[in-house]
Design a protein around this motif. Structure first.
Motif, PDB file in Angstrom:
ATOM      1  N   ASN A 104      31.572  43.350  43.413  1.00  0.00           N
ATOM      2  CA  ASN A 104      32.080  42.635  44.584  1.00  0.00           C
ATOM      3  C   ASN A 104      33.033  41.517  44.176  1.00  0.00           C
ATOM      4  O   ASN A 104      32.831  40.850  43.168  1.00  0.00           O
ATOM      5  CB  ASN A 104      30.905  42.033  45.364  1.00  0.00           C
ATOM      6  N   MET A 105      34.048  41.316  45.010  1.00  0.00           N
ATOM      7  CA  MET A 105      35.015  40.245  44.780  1.00  0.00           C
ATOM      8  C   MET A 105      35.350  39.608  46.121  1.00  0.00           C
ATOM      9  O   MET A 105      35.444  40.311  47.134  1.00  0.00           O
ATOM     10  CB  MET A 105      36.270  40.805  44.115  1.00  0.00           C
ATOM     11  N   VAL A 106      35.520  38.297  46.127  1.00  0.00           N
ATOM     12  CA  VAL A 106      35.748  37.570  47.380  1.00  0.00           C
ATOM     13  C   VAL A 106      37.166  37.006  47.412  1.00  0.00           C
ATOM     14  O   VAL A 106      37.689  36.510  46.410  1.00  0.00           O
ATOM     15  CB  VAL A 106      34.732  36.418  47.534  1.00  0.00           C
ATOM     16  N   CYS A 111      43.559  31.977  54.566  1.00  0.00           N
ATOM     17  CA  CYS A 111      43.767  30.609  54.072  1.00  0.00           C
ATOM     18  C   CYS A 111      42.976  30.431  52.774  1.00  0.00           C
ATOM     19  O   CYS A 111      43.339  30.985  51.751  1.00  0.00           O
ATOM     20  CB  CYS A 111      43.392  29.575  55.125  1.00  0.00           C
ATOM     21  N   SER A 112      41.879  29.668  52.818  1.00  0.00           N
ATOM     22  CA  SER A 112      41.099  29.468  51.588  1.00  0.00           C
ATOM     23  C   SER A 112      39.640  29.166  51.913  1.00  0.00           C
ATOM     24  O   SER A 112      39.038  28.276  51.311  1.00  0.00           O
ATOM     25  CB  SER A 112      41.707  28.347  50.751  1.00  0.00           C
ATOM     26  N   TRP A 125      44.054  28.872  42.120  1.00  0.00           N
ATOM     27  CA  TRP A 125      44.457  30.277  42.208  1.00  0.00           C
ATOM     28  C   TRP A 125      43.825  30.969  43.418  1.00  0.00           C
ATOM     29  O   TRP A 125      44.405  31.896  43.970  1.00  0.00           O
ATOM     30  CB  TRP A 125      44.129  31.039  40.927  1.00  0.00           C
ATOM     31  N   TYR A 126      42.639  30.518  43.832  1.00  0.00           N
ATOM     32  CA  TYR A 126      41.966  31.134  44.978  1.00  0.00           C
ATOM     33  C   TYR A 126      42.782  30.927  46.255  1.00  0.00           C
ATOM     34  O   TYR A 126      42.762  31.758  47.164  1.00  0.00           O
ATOM     35  CB  TYR A 126      40.569  30.536  45.139  1.00  0.00           C
ATOM     36  N   LYS A 127      43.506  29.821  46.315  1.00  0.00           N
ATOM     37  CA  LYS A 127      44.298  29.487  47.498  1.00  0.00           C
ATOM     38  C   LYS A 127      45.717  30.045  47.433  1.00  0.00           C
ATOM     39  O   LYS A 127      46.475  29.917  48.390  1.00  0.00           O
ATOM     40  CB  LYS A 127      44.354  27.964  47.664  1.00  0.00           C
ATOM     41  N   SER A 128      46.081  30.627  46.295  1.00  0.00           N
ATOM     42  CA  SER A 128      47.463  31.068  46.120  1.00  0.00           C
ATOM     43  C   SER A 128      47.770  32.322  46.937  1.00  0.00           C
ATOM     44  O   SER A 128      46.904  33.173  47.164  1.00  0.00           O
ATOM     45  CB  SER A 128      47.739  31.348  44.637  1.00  0.00           C
ATOM     46  N   ASP A 129      49.032  32.431  47.351  1.00  0.00           N
ATOM     47  CA  ASP A 129      49.469  33.615  48.106  1.00  0.00           C
ATOM     48  C   ASP A 129      49.301  34.877  47.260  1.00  0.00           C
ATOM     49  O   ASP A 129      48.935  35.935  47.784  1.00  0.00           O
ATOM     50  CB  ASP A 129      50.938  33.466  48.519  1.00  0.00           C
TER      51      ASP A 129
END
Length: 203
Positions: A104-106, A111-112, A125-129
């Motif tokens: 699993n990956m989230v 948005c974030s 990086w989680y918030k990056s486009d």
């Protein structure tokens, strides 16, 4: 251009978003609307106290206690709230378990959205486009960028975090850890492994 020259004084300036944040903080502080010490305390709390150690505690306990894991997978919101991990950005939690068959990956594609009480402040990086777009289109390639290569027979499932639901990934417990207690296991559980872009550390 000045920003391409490392000797130019402007090359030391932070990126535009960082400048805007600093300017806003300065204005609000001068107007007496923000206390810098309070801001530092909030940031320290999310980075060090409400950070990934909370999530690691939940995962380690799930590894050790089958009844706890079953309850967590059934109703993560109630279970983590009982441990004191609740509040803003953690109201509606779902736990998903990695197995030999499924990884699993989230991501939050809009948005974030992120489970702050369990994982702290989301990484940049989680918030990056790029991450938000590629995690859905090519999850295996994204995992490879993080150094994770899965067997072909392991399916990758991507969960889209929203304002209504946030996810915690239960990474697979590494082999050879049967003798470890909760505190020792917690050291093997990384933030990325609870997002699904990493694996638990092999001791």
């Amino acid at each position: 251009m000045p920003h391409d020259d490392p000797n130019h004084p402007h090359s030391l300036l932070p990126s535009d978003p960082a400048l805007r944040v600093k300017a806003l903080e300065t204005i609000l502080t001068r107007k007496g609307l923000v206390d810098p010490a309070a801001l530092d305390t909030i940031i320290d709390t999310y980075e060090n106290k409400i950070g990934p150690r909370n999530g690691a505690q939940v995962v380690a306990r799930a590894w050790l206690d089958p009844a706890f894991k079953a309850a967590l997978l059934q109703d993560a919101t109630a279970v983590v709230a009982d441990l004191g991990f609740y509040g803003r950005q953690g109201e509606h939690m779902v736990a998903v378990e990695n197995t030999a068959e499924t990884h699993n990956m989230v991501v939050c594609t809009l948005c974030s959205c992120y489970p702050w009480p369990l994982l702290g402040i989301p990484p940049g990086w989680y918030k990056s486009d790029a991450y938000r777009a590629r995690a859905v289109r090519e999850p295996r390639a994204v995992l490879a960028d993080f150094g994770v290569t899965l067997p072909e027979e392991t399916a990758v499932r991507v969960w889209d975090s929203t304002a209504e639901v946030r996810y915690l990934v239960l990474p697979r417990r590494p082999e050879g850890t049967g003798h470890m207690d909760e505190a020792a296991l917690m050291d093997l559980i990384t933030r990325d492994s609870m997002i699904g872009t990493g694996l638990a550390v092999t001791p």
